[in-house]
Design a protein around this motif. Structure first.
Motif, PDB file in Angstrom:
ATOM      1  N   UNK A 116       0.425 -20.833  -0.228  1.00 25.83           N
ATOM      2  CA  UNK A 116      -0.322 -19.768   0.440  1.00 25.83           C
ATOM      3  C   UNK A 116      -0.044 -18.443  -0.265  1.00 25.83           C
ATOM      4  N   UNK A 117      -0.900 -18.069  -1.202  1.00 26.74           N
ATOM      5  CA  UNK A 117      -0.693 -16.809  -1.926  1.00 26.74           C
ATOM      6  C   UNK A 117      -0.584 -15.631  -0.967  1.00 26.74           C
ATOM      7  N   UNK A 118       0.297 -14.696  -1.283  1.00 28.40           N
ATOM      8  CA  UNK A 118       0.525 -13.564  -0.393  1.00 28.40           C
ATOM      9  C   UNK A 118       0.903 -12.337  -1.205  1.00 28.40           C
ATOM     10  N   UNK A 119       0.773 -11.170  -0.587  1.00 23.23           N
ATOM     11  CA  UNK A 119       1.151  -9.913  -1.229  1.00 23.23           C
ATOM     12  C   UNK A 119       2.666  -9.770  -1.225  1.00 23.23           C
ATOM     13  N   UNK A 120       3.170  -9.051  -2.237  1.00 20.60           N
ATOM     14  CA  UNK A 120       4.602  -8.780  -2.327  1.00 20.60           C
ATOM     15  C   UNK A 120       4.795  -7.284  -2.550  1.00 20.60           C
ATOM     16  N   UNK A 121       5.755  -6.703  -1.845  1.00 21.83           N
ATOM     17  CA  UNK A 121       5.948  -5.255  -1.902  1.00 21.83           C
ATOM     18  C   UNK A 121       6.286  -4.780  -3.311  1.00 21.83           C
ATOM     19  N   UNK A 122       7.070  -5.591  -4.050  1.00 26.73           N
ATOM     20  CA  UNK A 122       7.527  -5.153  -5.371  1.00 26.73           C
ATOM     21  C   UNK A 122       6.415  -5.214  -6.420  1.00 26.73           C
ATOM     22  N   UNK A 123       5.383  -6.007  -6.186  1.00 24.16           N
ATOM     23  CA  UNK A 123       4.358  -6.201  -7.219  1.00 24.16           C
ATOM     24  C   UNK A 123       2.989  -5.704  -6.783  1.00 24.16           C
ATOM     25  N   UNK A 124       2.934  -4.957  -5.678  1.00 26.28           N
ATOM     26  CA  UNK A 124       1.655  -4.417  -5.221  1.00 26.28           C
ATOM     27  C   UNK A 124       1.598  -2.925  -5.551  1.00 26.28           C
ATOM     28  N   UNK A 125       0.777  -2.521  -6.551  1.00 25.61           N
ATOM     29  CA  UNK A 125       0.717  -1.101  -6.929  1.00 25.61           C
ATOM     30  C   UNK A 125      -0.001  -0.274  -5.869  1.00 25.61           C
ATOM     31  N   UNK A 126       0.635   0.797  -5.423  1.00 23.23           N
ATOM     32  CA  UNK A 126       0.062   1.669  -4.395  1.00 23.23           C
ATOM     33  C   UNK A 126      -0.386   2.992  -5.005  1.00 23.23           C
ATOM     34  N   UNK A 127       0.537   3.651  -5.709  1.00 21.77           N
ATOM     35  CA  UNK A 127       0.207   4.887  -6.418  1.00 21.77           C
ATOM     36  C   UNK A 127       0.017   4.562  -7.888  1.00 21.77           C
ATOM     37  N   UNK A 690      -8.096 -19.231  -5.349  1.00 20.44           N
ATOM     38  CA  UNK A 690      -7.131 -18.590  -4.446  1.00 20.44           C
ATOM     39  C   UNK A 690      -5.706 -18.970  -4.846  1.00 20.44           C
ATOM     40  N   UNK A 691      -5.113 -18.164  -5.730  1.00 24.07           N
ATOM     41  CA  UNK A 691      -3.772 -18.432  -6.237  1.00 24.07           C
ATOM     42  C   UNK A 691      -3.028 -17.106  -6.378  1.00 24.07           C
ATOM     43  N   UNK A 692      -1.724 -17.205  -6.592  1.00 26.15           N
ATOM     44  CA  UNK A 692      -0.922 -16.055  -7.010  1.00 26.15           C
ATOM     45  C   UNK A 692      -1.021 -15.950  -8.524  1.00 26.15           C
ATOM     46  N   UNK A 693      -1.424 -14.784  -9.012  1.00 30.56           N
ATOM     47  CA  UNK A 693      -1.554 -14.574 -10.459  1.00 30.56           C
ATOM     48  C   UNK A 693      -0.656 -13.418 -10.875  1.00 30.56           C
ATOM     49  N   UNK A 694       0.296 -13.714 -11.732  1.00 33.32           N
ATOM     50  CA  UNK A 694       1.168 -12.668 -12.247  1.00 33.32           C
ATOM     51  C   UNK A 694       0.503 -11.922 -13.391  1.00 33.32           C
ATOM     52  N   UNK A 695       0.638 -10.607 -13.388  1.00 31.55           N
ATOM     53  CA  UNK A 695       0.102  -9.768 -14.462  1.00 31.55           C
ATOM     54  C   UNK A 695       1.260  -8.947 -15.027  1.00 31.55           C
ATOM     55  N   UNK A 696       1.556  -9.137 -16.292  1.00 34.51           N
ATOM     56  CA  UNK A 696       2.622  -8.387 -16.956  1.00 34.51           C
ATOM     57  C   UNK A 696       1.974  -7.478 -17.994  1.00 34.51           C
ATOM     58  N   UNK A 697       2.286  -6.190 -17.925  1.00 37.26           N
ATOM     59  CA  UNK A 697       1.678  -5.196 -18.803  1.00 37.26           C
ATOM     60  C   UNK A 697       2.763  -4.564 -19.672  1.00 37.26           C
ATOM     61  N   UNK A 720     -11.703 -14.125   0.150  1.00 37.35           N
ATOM     62  CA  UNK A 720     -10.660 -15.040   0.608  1.00 37.35           C
ATOM     63  C   UNK A 720     -10.319 -16.116  -0.415  1.00 37.35           C
ATOM     64  N   UNK A 721     -11.270 -16.445  -1.309  1.00 38.71           N
ATOM     65  CA  UNK A 721     -11.025 -17.499  -2.290  1.00 38.71           C
ATOM     66  C   UNK A 721     -10.669 -16.936  -3.664  1.00 38.71           C
TER      67      UNK A 721
END
Length: 734
Positions: A116-127, A690-697, A720-721
């Protein structure tokens, strides 16, 4: 392509069976880890809560009772405050060691992709666009906590000061008294921020290893805390200056160095050193003259020492814990950097980038996304420059590679030195030897790039360097059947000119894992932004200058003292130094301070600093010496044979020889265009689901902002998908 091989994670690979047998962690180990985590979390929350609530009246009353109850010990009020404000963070460091020892090697087999893919505080850009750069939700929470703390503390202290004002005082007397007390309180708030300031720059600290924050990320927190701390200390000094000016005794107060109470002159010296570091660290100054920033930042020694002389030992203890951890790390780095590391080979690519292959011992641990600090003594004895590691730890037992782009004076001199040496016919002559020292490697405790099933690597220019290591790491895992969750990889690389494509010469995917295309869905999109069409010589690569700088026998590799070093030895070093510091302070109190009635604040502050340093050098140095002997014994057992080194180097050269064939297979090169991340993420969303996808920049701030902005936009309006994208930055910006 086999459908099952692409759409099933590579957790159970095609390699040797023993690598794929899932082993369960014993219940006792799991229980011990949870107990340690809960204990450290409780300690940390209590420590932060104490400082956050310290301005409150009820905490002040409890604090006075604590001082009265513990003041009768040998250590006096200094020991009471040290136990309260510095003890918790040092105890957390000790418990972190225990946690790392209990955990052992990270069991990647147990890391499952979430259903169940979900948001994570450390990897969710806000600013995204702002003075802080790209800020995640977790980082924003931390920033807000510090802002709320400062506002709350200033408000509480102002209310407290106003309640103390007597109607019998004149307006001038009230004003001066208000300014002086408020200045004192700003200094106290600054001391609380100083308690955190040095923790992020302890590069190989067990604390950073425990929370798995690499040094390049922690540096940002040091910068933010540095701005806040110096702002508070500057206001602290300005308020006193204004008050003393109104009273007409400015010069007298500035030059005063009293024995009992705060010594003003050391404070002026400390603040002056801090202001010099602060001003030269501002982005316009730092980018214009990095050497000025680097050299003035060594004034931190003056800043800390004279701060201790300014406030005395018992006030200094409020921030001593973080400073002591930094001293521990600094001494260990000093010991590691004394060793001269041999350069196995040096290569100048057509785009001007330099590749150095450095010797390392077999037992040196590091991850693909790691940094090293490099010093070349022929160029400068003082300058250390950070570079991403471009090789995987699985590429070879005895070498580690870095790619260095020529951007400034130091890198230009390095390239010139290599080109000059390449023209000599006697590469082993004394004049051709480049004397290098290395600190690190530093990086994540665990290879988080292997934790995603779906991964997007976005690079700009030389930013491809760490991703070459990542690709090599993944391919080795696929070939050898090591734990690896990845099934989809997309590489987006933007370069200015096509000659930068020669950076890909350092990896040949077919030679590492010939069958990777049947097990891994790998796509590459390359954008050449400043060329509208392919050059005439496309498909042909210019010859590179590649030569050896040292004989193949008796090579000296880098030390394993720091970075992700041996946990038990690191723990013994921290514990012995901490115990040694307590013993030193106890002996000093029993045999010198108490019998001779030493009461001078500044002198006791100096003795406190001396005890911190000597305990690390003597008690910690003893462990480091034993550690060094153990390391030499291990290296002797490994038998650093010439044929193994030659195999490593032959493999490295084989990669270069196959460069033409590798470049010819590349597809998706677009000329005169820039990446359209909105289009890229939309395409990925349709293909991956609908997956968790890591993005490294890895690239300039503008590239990071563009990617982070698109990730934030997509995650907010995603269907949702569609995937949830997780932003990770791997850019080092001092």
């Amino acid at each position: 392509m086999d459908e099952n091989s692409v759409h099933n994670p590579l957790l159970w690979g095609q390699g040797s069976g023993h690598a794929n047998v899932r082993r369960k962690t014993p219940l006792s180990v799991t229980l011990a880890k949870w107990i340690l985590k809960i204990a450290m979390l409780a300690l940390f929350i209590s420590w932060v809560a104490l400082m956050f609530l310290f301005p409150a009246d009820f905490v002040q009353k409890l604090f006075e009772k604590w001082i009265q109850a513990t003041n009768g010990t040998v250590f006096g009020i200094t020991g009471s405050l040290f136990l309260l404000f510095s003890g918790p963070i040092l105890l957390i460091a000790v418990l972190s060691i225990a946690y790392l020892v209990v955990s052992g090697e990270e069991e990647l087999h147990e890391k499952k992709a979430s259903k169940y893919p979900s948001f994570r505080l450390w990897t969710f850009p806000v600013l995204v666009d702002g003075p802080f750069g790209v800020v995640s939700a977790a980082e924003l929470i931390g920033i807000l906590l510090f802002v709320v703390f400062v506002i709350w503390a200033v408000y509480a202290y102002i209310m407290s000061i106003l309640s103390l004002m007597s109607d019998q005082l004149t307006f001038k007397e009230k004003s001066c008294l208000f300014l002086e007390i408020l200045g004192l309180r700003f200094g106290l708030i600054g001391m609380f921020c100083l308690a955190f300031l040095f923790l992020p720059v302890a590069r190989g600290s067990v604390l950073l290893r425990f929370i798995d924050i690499p040094f390049e990320h922690a540096t940002r927190y040091h910068v933010w805390l540095g701005h806040l701390t110096m702002l508070l200390f500057t206001i602290h000094g300005l308020l006193y200056i204004v008050a003393w000016t109104i009273e007409g005794r400015l010069l007298h107060e500035i030059l005063e160095w009293r024995d009992i109470g705060v010594a003003n002159l050391p404070g002026v010296i400390s603040l002056s050193a801090g202001l010099l570091m602060w001003v030269t660290s501002l982005p316009p100054v730092r980018k214009l003259n990095f050497e000025l920033f680097f050299y003035t930042h060594q004034l931190y020694v003056i800043f800390i020492v004279f701060l201790a002389l300014h406030v005395g030992d018992f006030i200094f203890t409020m921030a001593a814990g973080g400073i002591f951890i930094f001293i521990l790390d600094r001494f260990l780095r000093f010991c590691q950097s004394r060793r001269v590391v041999d350069i196995i080979s040096a290569k100048c690519l057509p785009c001007g980038t330099v590749e150095l292959v450095l010797a390392k011992p077999e037992n040196l641990r590091y991850n693909a996304l790691s940094f090293v600090f490099l010093q070349v003594r022929e160029l400068s004895w003082l300058q250390w420059h950070p570079f991403s590691v471009s090789s995987s730890p699985l590429d070879g037992k005895y070498h580690i590679s870095v790619l260095i782009k020529v951007l400034g004076k130091w890198t230009e001199k390095l390239r010139g030195n290599i080109l000059e040496n390449s023209e000599k016919e006697l590469p082993f002559s004394p004049h051709s030897k480049i004397t290098a020292s290395v600190e690190g490697p530093y990086g994540h405790e665990t290879p988080y790039h292997l934790m995603y099933e779906n991964l997007i690597l976005v690079a700009g220019g030389i930013g491809i360097s760490p991703f070459l290591a990542v690709l090599s790491d993944i391919l080795h895992c696929v070939r050898e059947g090591r734990p690896c969750l990845l099934r989809n990889i997309l590489i987006v690389w933007a370069v200015k000119r096509s000659d930068e494509l020669s950076l890909l010469s350092t990896i040949d995917m077919d030679s590492i894992c010939p069958s990777f295309s049947s097990k891994l869905n790998l796509e590459t999109c390359i954008y050449v932004t400043r060329e509208s069409e392919p050059p005439l010589e496309e498909g042909k690569v210019q010859n590179t200058l590649d030569f050896s700088l040292c004989p193949t026998s008796k090579r000296c590799g880098m030390s394993v003292l720091v970075g992700t070093g041996h946990t038990i030895w690191s723990g013994l070093y921290v514990i012995s130094s901490t115990v040694g510091f307590v013993i030193s302070m106890g002996l000093l109190d029993i045999f010198y301070i108490n019998p001779f009635h030493i009461s001078s604040w500044w002198y006791k502050g100096l003795l406190f600093i001396v005890c911190m340093i000597t305990s690390v050098v003597i008690f910690g140095g003893l462990v480091v010496g034993l550690w060094h002997l153990w390391e030499r014994r291990i290296l002797a057992k490994e038998q650093f044979e010439d044929d193994k080194l030659n195999i490593d180097k032959a493999e490295h050269k084989e990669t270069v020889a196959r460069e033409d064939s590798h470049l010819a297979k590349l597809t998706g090169i677009r000329y005169g265009a820039r990446p359209d991340f909105k289009e890229i993420f939309e395409t990925v969303s349709k293909n991956w689901g609908h997956v968790d996808a890591g993005v490294i920049v890895c690239g300039p701030p503008t590239l990071q902002s563009s990617v982070a902005k698109e990730i934030r936009s997509h995650n907010f309006r995603r269907q949702s998908d569609h995937p949830i994208f997780h932003f990770n930055s791997h850019s080092f910006d001092l």
